[in-house]
Structure formats: structure tokens, C-alpha cells
Design an enzyme around this catalytic site. Structure first.
Site, short mmCIF file in Angstrom:
data_model
loop_
_atom_site.label_atom_id
_atom_site.label_comp_id
_atom_site.label_asym_id
_atom_site.label_seq_id
_atom_site.Cartn_x
_atom_site.Cartn_y
_atom_site.Cartn_z
N LYS A 116 0.81 -1.22 0.00
CA LYS A 116 0.00 0.00 0.00
C LYS A 116 0.84 1.27 0.00
CE LYS A 116 -3.99 -2.26 2.05
NZ LYS A 116 -3.45 -3.61 1.80
N GLU A 275 -9.53 0.52 -5.39
CA GLU A 275 -10.46 1.03 -4.40
C GLU A 275 -10.31 2.54 -4.25
OE1 GLU A 275 -10.37 -1.13 -0.75
OE2 GLU A 275 -10.71 -3.06 -1.74
N GLU A 288 -6.30 2.13 -2.56
CA GLU A 288 -5.35 1.03 -2.71
C GLU A 288 -5.78 0.17 -3.89
OE1 GLU A 288 -5.56 -1.04 0.96
OE2 GLU A 288 -7.50 -1.95 0.55
N ASN A 290 -6.09 -3.90 -4.86
CA ASN A 290 -6.00 -5.30 -4.43
C ASN A 290 -5.67 -6.15 -5.65
OD1 ASN A 290 -6.73 -5.38 -1.52
ND2 ASN A 290 -8.55 -4.34 -2.28
#
Length: 666
Positions: A116, A275, A288, A290
Site C-alpha cells: 500500500k 479502491e 489502494e 487489491n
């Protein structure tokens, strides 16, 4: 195409991958720990390999164990699911060295986006709007406090390698920053083997909206709409839907194009999720990425008709996408409710034990509605303390949002789970909440609407009368059965009275029940009548009724003099008395609960990580007393009021059951 795939995961996601692989004609290999020897994913797979003891850091996230299983079975590819090793670049590298395909993105993309801190730096360099924060490494709690002050409270303390709500805390002041830093660090180390922490500004009143991207190895990348994930508890998503009721087409397009640009900037392939935090003015900020399949992927599948697991496998096999951006059409609306082994009446603390009853609603799919249940458990199986508490994902689809919600209401009422604490009542409550129904929600929804926790639903008078009428009609059926069983067969209809009093949580409903072959008419004392029809028979745990032409589904348990009835998030003790019995019952004293005000009881099965006080010490309201870990989450237990610790009965390393006494107070 691959002939055999190993799934390096467990539970519902392993079962989900197996279903698609089977559809594609690909053999599957499951891996399992001691705790999962009889798990559903093990029985579903074509082969299964034991990989170690129950703790994940001794089995599911031990790369060498997975590699051994690959060699033993000859698997050509590995699907990591989510969590565990799904975003671990060392695992992807090990597979590459082994000559085995990773059903996920390249190592460099995992390193760039899976971390992150690094992903935020790359996003900033790419011109993506990001939330203010400190991306450097943080050495200790005091440095975390200094950084938090510089950013300005509130702040979000997050694990760099985190996911699924693990290693995340919101801090509103210095004390919470210190405690949050240490808890996040501990959770990150135990869940991901990486305790790096970063801090960013917590955007108040945000929506959590994410974009699903799909990219191949030939330079093609598309986005598949968005998912609204704002209903969260402790940063853990509870209910998701697609599309979002908040976005307009212009914002959706802008977010989608930005997500695709970011994915292409790092050479991303496979399915992934970008996101965003979106504020009330539809400004969005990168949060972030994923680099894996998301838990909530089914809602995207339901509105696009695209099997994301299949696409991941095809991309890993080197195939180009068969779908272009203009081919993506969003059809209807989908809802996902996560069924957790958490007791909502105990502040959602984890619950473990045997599923004495597990009967999901019947799955269906047609042009007017879909019910889908992705699960990894079965009736009679054990819910373990070693893994995530999510045991199923219940999904519904409808042509409109209101139809998808109504489908979810019916499905939740039809879902039978016994033996453990679970959050079905809470999920039902959310589906009926006016703000949720209106699409008016932020990530603070649960904290704002249930500030004192969840203690069940209080039904309105209209719904309460429907339940009372149903209980009266059901009681009459049960009484007829009782007279037959007792041998009093002659004229049994005359032996069962017409007049009854239904007591529900202290409120009495006097009524008359007149039955015929089609059902019963229940008339209350004020003259209002309800028509009840059902084929329910005594002993059935689920009653599907028609009351005044509208469906009503009740979970029914027998108790002396009546029923325990659960519906729409309400848990009701319903007694059905004759008029004389009702008079006498009103005179009975209520049983008093035991006084536990001077005891600190363990609220869940868990491990004592830390004791913060000593015997004889005076503690203040809100002061930390101890930390209990369960299902990979740390829970700090605090003093409810000023008191003196008189005795400590447990210490670090002790495993306790629910309601075991941790300490006593004077």
C-alpha cells in the site's frame, strides 16, 4: 488449457474456484490443515494434500508446503483465492521458479500495487488523486503519534500488506494512535508476516467504492463497473452491492478509466480491484489496489454475466480477453450479504462451534431474480477459531435495486443457522433500514446507526400483529396435533379452543381463531382480522406463511407454551395462552439475571495476548484491561467504570471459552 489447478486457500473461496474449474473441465487440488481435514473444499476437490497444523503461519501461508503439494500432484497452475498468499510476491516468484502458472498478476505488479505504501507513491506519480498521508516506515508508537498530529486527527493506521480489515485502526487522539499502532502492527505480523505500518488522513463521511478491472497479457485492460462497499464494521465489509446507488455515469466512467490507467502503468494482468474513497460531492481518491480476486466479486458477476474466476484462469493461460470495453453492460442490481460467525448481540465478537443446523435458501436463477450462496461449510461442520469468521456470502440479483433488496430480505429470513452466534439478524436489520433502502450511506453507517451496538429489531405494530396472528394459527395446528398424539381422536376440533391470548415481549393480543380447509382467520379484540395460510406442521423449523396475501417467513423453535420466532432481525419469545392461562401468567414474577457487574468475562473464545493491569490496581472508565485475540483480530477489553482489580484469573497465552472469568473487581 491447464489440466490441473491447485487452490492455495480454504473455505468458500476455494469452493468457488473449484466450481468454475470443474465447469471448464480442469481437475482441482485442495490443500488443508489439521483443522480442515473434513472441510467442504477438501471433499469437493479431485485431490487434497495435507499441509500442516491449524495456524495459518504453519500451513496455509508456508510457501514451501504449497510447493511440496504442487510437486506431489503435478498441478500446472495455482489459484491463490484472497488473503493468505494471494498478494505475496515471494510466492509468485517461487511458482515462477517452479515453472507453475500463477493465476494472478506478475510479480512486479504485486510488488508495486500489493504494497500500500508503494502503490500510493506510484499513484501520485501517475497523477491519481490520493488521500494525504505518511508513506514512510514508522518505527514506534511515539513516531506514529507525531505523524498523526502532523496529518491531523482523525487518522487511519493501516498495515502495508493488509487486507480484509486486518491491521487497520482509526485514531482520534494520541492515546488511540499509540494503541492502534501496536494492535495494527501485531495483527499485520500474525496475519501477513509483515508488520510495516503507514498512516493517512481519515476522510470523514466517505463512501467506499471500488472498480473491478480485468487485464490480459496482450495489453488489453477493461473495467467492469463498480461496487458499493460502504457498509463496514471495523473496516471489514459486511454488505456490498453493484452498481453503486450514488454514482452517475460520468463519475463511473472517470473512475473506471483512471483504474485502467493505473493498472496499465504497472503492467497489471488478471482480475484486480482499484479502491476509492468518494466524498459527498463525488470527488474520488485512490485508496489502494487489491492484486487479487475480491471477496465481493459475485455482485460484479451477477450484473455483467462475466465469470471472473474463469477469466483469471484464461488470462493466466495466455489467452487474450474476449471482451472489449464496449461489450460490458451493467444489467440490473446485485446485493451481497456476508454471513459471519460473529454474535451481533455480543458486539459482533467471534463465535466458534459446531453448525448443528445449516440450511441456506434454495439457489435459483431466472429473468426476475437470482439467489446465490457461496459457502465453504456444511451442517455438522466446525467453525474454527484459527481462520476468518466469514462462512458464506449470500447474493441476490433483481432487475432493480428495490427488487434485489426484497430478494435479499426473503433469502435472509429463509437462511437457517444454529449452533453458533451469527450476524443474520443484523443483515436483516440493515436491509430494512430506511437510510440503506434510500441508498444514503457512508462507511460510518454502522457506527452512526448502531452506536450502542446491535440488540435486535423491534417490530412495528403492523408486523407484530402479522406475527401474532401467525403464532395463534400455528398454535392451533400444534394443539390439534397434540390431541391426536395423546389418543383423543374423537371430535378433536371441539377440544381445541377458539379463544387465545398471544404474548410477545410483554404485549398481549387477545384473539379468536376460526379455521377452515384453506387456512385460518385470526380476529383480534379490536375487530381487525388477518387471514393466515400455510402448510407448516409442528416441528418444522421454518414456516412459510401467507398473511393477508403477503408472504411471511418465520424461523420457529418450540418452547414451553409457545414458540421462539425469528424474523426480519427480530428474536421473539411468543407465548400462546388460553384466557385463563394468560391471567395466571401475568402474576408470575420475572426471573432475575445473575449479577456479573464485578467480573470481566471473556466475550468470545480466544487467546489472552496481554494483561494491562495488576491485582490491587485502581482502574478508570475506558482504561484497557487486557487484549484477547480471536480469528486473527485483537480485541481490547476496557473498564466500564472506576474499580479496583481484586483478582486476575488468566494470563498471556491462556485460551478461554465464552464467559470465563478473566478478572474480578472489588
Amino acid at each position: 488449457m491447464f489440466k490441473k489447478i491447485l487452490i492455495a486457500n480454504r473455505g468458500e473461496i476455494a469452493c468457488r474456484v473449484i466450481k468454475t474449474a470443474r465447469k471448464m473441465g480442469i481437475a482441482t487440488v485442495a490443500v488443508y490443515s489439521d483443522a480442515d481435514k473434513t472441510a467442504l473444499h477438501v471433499s469437493m476437490a479431485d485431490e487434497a494434500v495435507h499441509i500442516g497444523p491449524p495456524p495459518a503461519n504453519q500451513s496455509y501461508i508456508v510457501i514451501d508446503r504449497i510447493i511440496e503439494a504442487i510437486r506431489k500432484t503435478g498441478a500446472q497452475a495455482v489459484h491463490p483465492g484472497y488473503g493468505f498468499l494471494s498478494e505475496n510476491p515471494k510466492f509468485a516468484q517461487a511458482l515462477e521458479a517452479e515453472g507453475v502458472a500463477f493465476v494472478g498478476p506478475p510479480v512486479k505488479a504485486i510488488e508495486a500495487m500489493g504494497d500500500k505504501i508503494t502503490s500510493k507513491k506510484i499513484a501520485q506519480e501517475a497523477g491519481v488523486s490520493t488521500v494525504p498521508g505518511y508513506m514512510g516506515l514508522i518505527e514506534d508508537a511515539e513516531e506514529a503519534v507525531r505523524i498523526s498530529r502532523d496529518i491531523g486527527y482523525p487518522v487511519m493506521i493501516k498495515a502495508s500488506a493488509g487486507g480484509g480489515g486486518k491491521g487497520m485502526r482509526i485514531a482520534w487522539d494520541d492515546d488511540e494512535a499509540r494503541q492502534g499502532f501496536q494492535s495494527s502492527k501485531n495483527e499485520a505480523a500474525s496475519s501477513f508476516g509483515d508488520d510495516r505500518i503507514f498512516i493517512e488522513k481519515f476522510v470523514t463521511q466517505p463512501r467506499h467504492i471500488e472498480i473491478q478491472v480485468l487485464a490480459d497479457q496482450h495489453g488489453n485492460c477493461i473495467y467492469l463497473g463498480e461496487r458499493e462497499c460502504s457498509i463496514q464494521r471495523r473496516n471489514q465489509k459486511v454488505i456490498e452491492e453493484a452498481p453503486s446507488p450514488f454514482l452517475d455515469e460520468a463519475t463511473r466512467k472517470a473512475m473506471g478509466e483512471q483504474a485502467v490507467a493505473l493498472a496499465q502503468a504497472v503492467g497489471y494482468t488478471s482480475a484486480g480491484t482499484v479502491e476509492f474513497i468518494v466524498d459527498g460531492e463525488k470527488n474520488f481518491y485512490f485508496l489502494e489496489m487489491n492484486t487479487r480476486l475480491q471477496v465481493e466479486h459475485p455482485v460484479t458477476e451477477l450484473i455483467t454475466g462475466i465469470d471472473l474466476v474463469e477469466q483469471m484462469i484464461r488470462v493466466a493461460n495466455g489467452e487474450p480477453l474476449s471482451i472489449a470495453q464496449q461489450d460490458v453492460k451493467l444489467n440490473g442490481w446485485a446485493m451481497e450479504s456476508r454471513l459471519y460467525a460473529e454474535d451481533p448481540y455480543r458486539n459482533f465478537l467471534p463465535s466458534i462451534g459446531r453448525l448443528t443446523r445449516y440450511r441456506p435458501p434454495k439457489e435459483l436463477a431466472n429473468g426476475t431474480g437470482v439467489v446465490r450462496n457461496d459457502t465453504g461449510v456444511f451442517e455438522g461442520g466446525e467453525i474454527s477459531m484459527f481462520y476468518d469468521p466469514m462462512i458464506a456470502k449470500l447474493c441476490t440479483w433483481g432487475p432493480t435495486r428495490s427488487e434485489a433488496i426484497e430478494g435479499m430480505r426473503v433469502a435472509l429470513d429463509s437462511f437457517e443457522v444454529e449452533g453458533i452466534g451469527h450476524n443474520l439478524p443484523f443483515l436483516s436489520a440493515v436491509m430494512d433500514h430506511p437510510k440503506f433502502v434510500a441508498g444514503d450511506m457512508t462507511t460510518a453507517f454502522i457506527a452512526e446507526e448502531y452506536p450502542e451496538g446491535f440488540d435486535g429489531v423491534t417490530l412495528g405494530q403492523v408486523e407484530l400483529r402479522r406475527v401474532a396472528a401467525s403464532a395463534a394459527a400455528m398454535h392451533r395446528v400444534a394443539e390439534i396435533r397434540r390431541t391426536r398424539v395423546s389418543g383423543r381422536m374423537d371430535n378433536h376440533e371441539r377440544k381445541v379452543g377458539r379463544d387465545w391470548v398471544v404474548w410477545i415481549d410483554g404485549e398481549g393480543f387477545a384473539c379468536t381463531v376460526d379455521a377452515d380447509r384453506e387456512g385460518a382467520t385470526v380476529t383480534f379484540g379490536d375487530g381487525t382480522a388477518h387471514r393466515v395460510a400455510s402448510d407448516w406442521t409442528p416441528g418444522q423449523p421454518l414456516a412459510v406463511l401467507d398473511v393477508d396475501g403477503a408472504p411471511l417467513i418465520l424461523k420457529v423453535g418450540k418452547m414451553t407454551g409457545g414458540f421462539r420466532i425469528r424474523t426480519r432481525g427480530a428474536d421473539l419469545r411468543v407465548h400462546v395462552f388460553s384466557p385463563r392461562q394468560a391471567e395466571l401468567a401475568a402474576l408470575m414474577p420475572e426471573k432475575q439475571e445473575a449479577d456479573t457487574s464485578k467480573l470481566l468475562l471473556c466475550p468470545m473464545p480466544g487467546l489472552i495476548v496481554k494483561i494491562d493491569v495488576e491485582e490491587g490496581q485502581e482502574v478508570q472508565e475506558g482504561q484497557p484491561l487486557c487484549t484477547v485475540e480471536a480469528m486473527k483480530m485483537e480485541n481490547i477489553l476496557r473498564a466500564e467504570r472506576k474499580a479496583v482489580v481484586s483478582k486476575i484469573n488468566a494470563g498471556p497465552g491462556d485460551s478461554l471459552a465464552v464467559d470465563e472469568v478473566i478478572m474480578e473487581f472489588e
